[in-house]
Enzyme design. Structure first.
Site, PDB file in Angstrom:
ATOM      1  N   CYS A 109       0.750  -1.643   0.011  1.00  0.00           N
ATOM      2  CA  CYS A 109      -0.214   0.508  -0.229  1.00  0.00           C
ATOM      3  C   CYS A 109       0.911   1.789  -0.214  1.00  0.00           C
ATOM      4  O   CYS A 109       2.009   1.406   1.133  1.00  0.00           O
ATOM      5  CB  CYS A 109      -1.134   0.040   1.410  1.00  0.00           C
ATOM      6  SG  CYS A 109      -1.977   1.309   1.580  1.00  0.00           S
ATOM      7  N   CYS A 116      -3.599  15.410   3.465  1.00  0.00           N
ATOM      8  CA  CYS A 116      -3.788  15.041   2.878  1.00  0.00           C
ATOM      9  C   CYS A 116      -4.597  16.227   2.902  1.00  0.00           C
ATOM     10  O   CYS A 116      -4.908  16.684   4.368  1.00  0.00           O
ATOM     11  CB  CYS A 116      -4.789  14.011   2.703  1.00  0.00           C
ATOM     12  SG  CYS A 116      -6.585  13.825   1.600  1.00  0.00           S
ATOM     13  N   CYS A 120     -10.985  14.238   5.511  1.00  0.00           N
ATOM     14  CA  CYS A 120     -12.645  13.659   6.088  1.00  0.00           C
ATOM     15  C   CYS A 120     -12.104  13.282   7.397  1.00  0.00           C
ATOM     16  O   CYS A 120     -11.415  12.740   8.497  1.00  0.00           O
ATOM     17  CB  CYS A 120     -12.434  11.821   5.570  1.00  0.00           C
ATOM     18  SG  CYS A 120     -12.237  11.982   3.061  1.00  0.00           S
ATOM     19  N   SER A 220     -14.450   6.154  -2.867  1.00  0.00           N
ATOM     20  CA  SER A 220     -14.629   5.788  -1.340  1.00  0.00           C
ATOM     21  C   SER A 220     -15.277   5.671  -0.872  1.00  0.00           C
ATOM     22  O   SER A 220     -16.027   7.220  -1.191  1.00  0.00           O
ATOM     23  CB  SER A 220     -13.705   6.602  -0.641  1.00  0.00           C
ATOM     24  OG  SER A 220     -12.160   5.864  -0.916  1.00  0.00           O
ATOM     25  N   LEU A 221     -16.780   5.688  -0.691  1.00  0.00           N
ATOM     26  CA  LEU A 221     -18.256   6.092  -0.477  1.00  0.00           C
ATOM     27  C   LEU A 221     -18.619   6.012   0.367  1.00  0.00           C
ATOM     28  O   LEU A 221     -19.039   7.253   0.520  1.00  0.00           O
ATOM     29  CB  LEU A 221     -19.291   4.693  -1.567  1.00  0.00           C
ATOM     30  CG  LEU A 221     -20.298   5.407  -2.202  1.00  0.00           C
ATOM     31  CD1 LEU A 221     -19.728   6.487  -3.242  1.00  0.00           C
ATOM     32  CD2 LEU A 221     -21.622   4.524  -2.725  1.00  0.00           C
TER      33      LEU A 221
HETATM   34  N1  SAH Z   1      -7.375   9.583  -0.176  1.00  0.00           N
HETATM   35  C1  SAH Z   1      -8.136   8.123  -0.750  1.00  0.00           C
HETATM   36  C2  SAH Z   1      -7.176   6.820  -0.546  1.00  0.00           C
HETATM   37  C3  SAH Z   1      -6.690   6.280   0.570  1.00  0.00           C
HETATM   38  S1  SAH Z   1      -7.507   6.268   1.899  1.00  0.00           S
HETATM   39  C4  SAH Z   1      -9.345   7.821  -0.261  1.00  0.00           C
HETATM   40  O1  SAH Z   1      -9.440   7.676   0.688  1.00  0.00           O
HETATM   41  O2  SAH Z   1      -9.661   6.393  -1.116  1.00  0.00           O
HETATM   42  C5  SAH Z   1      -7.833   4.671   1.535  1.00  0.00           C
HETATM   43  C6  SAH Z   1      -9.068   3.455   2.816  1.00  0.00           C
HETATM   44  O3  SAH Z   1      -8.928   4.106   3.782  1.00  0.00           O
HETATM   45  C7  SAH Z   1     -10.254   4.959   1.827  1.00  0.00           C
HETATM   46  O4  SAH Z   1     -11.145   3.775   1.730  1.00  0.00           O
HETATM   47  C8  SAH Z   1     -10.396   5.655   3.245  1.00  0.00           C
HETATM   48  O5  SAH Z   1     -11.952   5.076   3.051  1.00  0.00           O
HETATM   49  C9  SAH Z   1     -10.109   4.325   4.190  1.00  0.00           C
HETATM   50  N2  SAH Z   1     -10.373   4.887   5.814  1.00  0.00           N
HETATM   51  C10 SAH Z   1      -9.258   5.545   6.349  1.00  0.00           C
HETATM   52  N3  SAH Z   1      -9.926   6.219   6.947  1.00  0.00           N
HETATM   53  C11 SAH Z   1     -10.354   5.095   8.003  1.00  0.00           C
HETATM   54  C12 SAH Z   1     -10.353   4.912   8.913  1.00  0.00           C
HETATM   55  N4  SAH Z   1     -10.182   5.068   9.786  1.00  0.00           N
HETATM   56  N5  SAH Z   1     -10.879   3.147   9.356  1.00  0.00           N
HETATM   57  C13 SAH Z   1     -11.182   2.580   8.388  1.00  0.00           C
HETATM   58  N6  SAH Z   1     -11.141   3.482   6.976  1.00  0.00           N
HETATM   59  C14 SAH Z   1     -10.156   4.082   7.007  1.00  0.00           C
HETATM   60 FE1  SF4 Z   2      -7.216  11.459   1.993  1.00  0.00          FE
HETATM   61 FE2  SF4 Z   2      -9.920  11.225   2.837  1.00  0.00          FE
HETATM   62 FE3  SF4 Z   2      -8.155   9.648   2.064  1.00  0.00          FE
HETATM   63 FE4  SF4 Z   2      -8.901   9.956   4.180  1.00  0.00          FE
HETATM   64  S1  SF4 Z   2      -9.875   8.833   3.644  1.00  0.00           S
HETATM   65  S2  SF4 Z   2      -6.301   9.871   2.308  1.00  0.00           S
HETATM   66  S3  SF4 Z   2      -8.734  12.352   4.760  1.00  0.00           S
HETATM   67  S4  SF4 Z   2      -9.413  11.097   1.183  1.00  0.00           S
END
Ligand code: SAH
Ligand code: SF4
Length: 353
Positions: A109, A116, A120, A220-221
């Protein structure tokens, strides 16, 4: 400061850019293919070691370019075999990569940014804010550095761009890195073994649909309606769910491929049977599968992970509706290597494994 700062890092060049610069030396195209093999198949650390190039050419090349490398500052291993690699970049910033063994697969990964910008609410990388984008070389050097730690009979089988950062916010460098991952003279990964995970930045998603390059797409939905998604992921106000789903519906998928939708299950926020039913409905007509990820809890994150019963019920509803869904086991949680736990920090710095 070393003078390599003015020189070109060979790993920042795409195969065609490398070809062009080699031609400017009056050399044949196959020389650039030899260089690609040195860089990515043999993992050369120095131009001088590229022994099938003439001594003079190596000297000329060294005048204008160099090969960057990355070395882990620290490696931590969890009981399930997951390893987290901490890297320090030239400018002192730190990033992490996670190596996840699972049956026959060994998935790496990768990070694409330091931090970032998207914030989120459930993600620790998001809490850090954005520091900078990674260069193509920094993305690729994570693969090379991790590969160097492997024993002879193991190799990385899959790459996921799911570490720190939003890959489509670093579009150019990330795509160039993927091009090199799949290039037959570079890493030679099959495009089916590379997955890019994104929140779905619309302009970039639309641009991606026009590109020749291929890999698996994960979105990521994390919610089934606009309100909850905007609450969890502020970027949804700018690029709403409805538009993202429309872009997915129009996305030119190769035959027999599907889009993976990632859905982090957060207790009491997005994990009800109604949410599952709504998710089924909004994904209708999109070749899709769903990865359910029970939230990885962390200090500083407000939320709790959904109970096991809720996770199972959620999955059952999706399956009954004919939607393939798996619950992703959280690997490496005790060393903060699981999704959303990467912050470029490590407790015991300075220990090399
Ligand atoms: N920025 C991109 C890729 C990195 S995050 C994205 O958001 O898709 C990769 C995955 O980790 C995403 O699907 C996100 O929703 C998930 N993720 C982030 N924080 C998390 C957490 N605390 N627990 C579980 N999954 C998490
Ligand atoms: Fe960035 Fe959101 Fe992906 Fe975390 S889950 S890396 S804040 S886009």
């Amino acid at each position: 400061m070393n003078n390599s700062l003015q020189k070109i890092d060979l790993k920042n060049l795409s195969p065609s850019e490398l070809g062009d610069s080699i031609r400017s030396f009056g050399k044949e195209r196959y020389r650039s293919l030899q260089i690609l093999r040195w860089l990515y198949q043999k993992g050369a650390h120095a131009i001088d070691g590229m022994t099938n190039l003439s001594k003079i050419f190596r000297q000329d090349l060294s005048e204008i370019s160099f090969i960057s490398t990355l070395h882990p500052l620290h490696v931590e291993e969890a009981k399930d075999g997951t390893k987290k690699f901490l890297f320090q970049l030239e400018d002192g910033n730190r990033i992490e990569s996670v190596l996840i063994p699972d049956k026959k697969r060994l998935t790496l990964c990768l990070s694409t940014q330091v931090g970032c910008a998207l914030g989120c609410r459930f993600c620790l990388t998001g809490k850090m804010g954005w520091k900078r984008d990674l260069m193509t070389s920094e993305i690729l050097n994570q693969i090379l550095a991790v590969r160097e730690t492997l024993t002879d009979n193991t190799s990385i089988t899959n790459i996921v761009l799911m570490g720190m950062g939003e890959p489509l916010a670093n579009y150019k460098n990330t795509l160039k890195a993927i091009e090199l991952m799949t290039n037959p003279d570079a890493f030679k990964f099959s495009s089916r073994r590379i997955t890019l995970s994104t929140v779905g930045l619309l302009p970039e998603l639309e641009q991606l649909a026009q590109e020749k390059i291929s890999f698996r797409l994960a979105i990521s939905l994390n919610a089934s309606d606009e309100e909850v998604r905007s609450y969890l992921m502020p970027i949804n106000r700018r690029y709403p769910l409805k538009k993202i789903l429309e872009a997915c519906r129009n996305f030119p998928l190769r035959p027999r491929t599907r889009i993976t939708f990632e859905y982090v299950l957060v207790e009491g926020v997005n994990d009800s049977p109604q949410d599952a039913k709504r998710l089924l409905k909004i994904l209708t007509g999109i070749p899709s599968k769903v990865n359910l990820i029970p939230l990885n809890e962390a200090p500083g994150i407000l939320f709790k992970r959904s109970s096991e019963e809720k996770v199972i019920r959620f999955q059952e509803i999706l399956m009954e509706g004919g939607l393939t869904s798996i619950v992703r086991a959280s690997k490496g949680a005790e060393i903060s290597a699981a999704c959303g736990q990467l912050q470029g920090k490590s407790l015991k710095l300075g220990v090399r494994s």
